[in-house]
Design an enzyme around this catalytic site. Structure first.
Site, mmCIF file in Angstrom:
data_model
loop_
_atom_site.group_PDB
_atom_site.id
_atom_site.type_symbol
_atom_site.label_atom_id
_atom_site.label_comp_id
_atom_site.label_asym_id
_atom_site.label_seq_id
_atom_site.Cartn_x
_atom_site.Cartn_y
_atom_site.Cartn_z
ATOM 1 N N ASP A 38 0.204 -7.557 1.610
ATOM 2 C CA ASP A 38 0.578 -6.145 1.715
ATOM 3 C C ASP A 38 2.088 -5.974 1.862
ATOM 4 O OD1 ASP A 38 0.256 -3.404 1.705
ATOM 5 O OD2 ASP A 38 -0.263 -3.274 3.827
ATOM 6 N N SER A 50 4.174 3.199 7.707
ATOM 7 C CA SER A 50 4.025 1.934 6.992
ATOM 8 C C SER A 50 5.240 1.639 6.130
ATOM 9 C CB SER A 50 2.792 1.970 6.088
ATOM 10 O OG SER A 50 1.630 1.988 6.849
ATOM 11 N N GLY A 104 1.975 6.827 7.755
ATOM 12 C CA GLY A 104 3.243 7.266 7.185
ATOM 13 C C GLY A 104 4.407 6.410 7.657
ATOM 14 N N HIS A 107 0.812 -1.216 0.000
ATOM 15 C CA HIS A 107 0.000 0.000 0.000
ATOM 16 C C HIS A 107 0.849 1.273 0.000
ATOM 17 C CE1 HIS A 107 0.300 -0.114 4.520
ATOM 18 N NE2 HIS A 107 0.276 1.194 4.367
#
Length: 188
Positions: free
Chosen positions: A34, A110, A108, A4
């Protein structure tokens, strides 16, 4: 990093810990898990991957990232936040295992590493439960994908595999009826 974060980009801009900017090539991704892998050309040292199955409940956890609430005021400033491993082995419906941590992981962060007390990466910072009113992460509901999940698919991602979500649409079936059949219509 996380899928993502890169979405479906083929080249991404990456800021290294020394402040330099490099471009990375997205090698592969797994949208369901992900996760994504980005190749960069750099002479900097690389991180060491740990073993998320050896993480201890209550053990030290450090989350690194670039949280969005700070980017507007301090662009390019990385944060390092310490906490503990709050829960181990939480699994979602697609079978991905997570470590829950008290280390602050904000929007942010991630794709950044979650490291243990030895400085080894044990997770990939991924998500947090957002407070609907403040749009900030709820305390202690922060998660990182266990690094062992990433290790299983690492070779595939390096080879350029790009996996999307499973196709949940129903297959289209075409049925041909014999011409001798008729359509019956009417009410009740």
């Amino acid at each position: 990093t996380n899928h993502h974060v890169i979405e479906n980009d083929s080249v991404v801009e990456i800021q290294l810990n020394n402040g330099s900017i490099v471009f990375g090539t997205v090698m592969g991704w797994d949208e369901v898990k992900d996760l994504a892998i980005v190749k960069i050309e750099s002479s900097n040292n690389y991180v060491s991957l740990g073993d998320s199955s050896s993480v201890a409940l209550g053990g030290k956890a450090v989350a690194l990232g670039y949280p969005q609430p700070f980017v507007a005021y301090f662009p390019g400033v990385m944060t390092v936040a310490e906490g503990i491993i709050s829960s181990i082995g939480k699994t979602d419906t697609s079978g991905v295992s997570y470590l829950q941590t008290s280390a602050p992981i904000q929007q942010g962060s991630s794709g950044g590493p979650l490291v243990d007390g030895m400085g080894k990466v044990v997770g990939v910072n991924t998500l947090c439960k957002l407070d609907w009113f403040t749009d900030l992460c709820v305390e202690d509901l922060r998660y990182a994908i266990e690094i062992n999940v990433a290790k299983v698919i690492l070779a595939d991602l390096k080879a350029g595999v790009r996996t999307g979500p499973p196709d949940t649409t129903l297959p289209t079936v075409s049925i041909t009826y014999p011409s001798s059949w008729t359509t019956v219509s009417g009410t009740g």
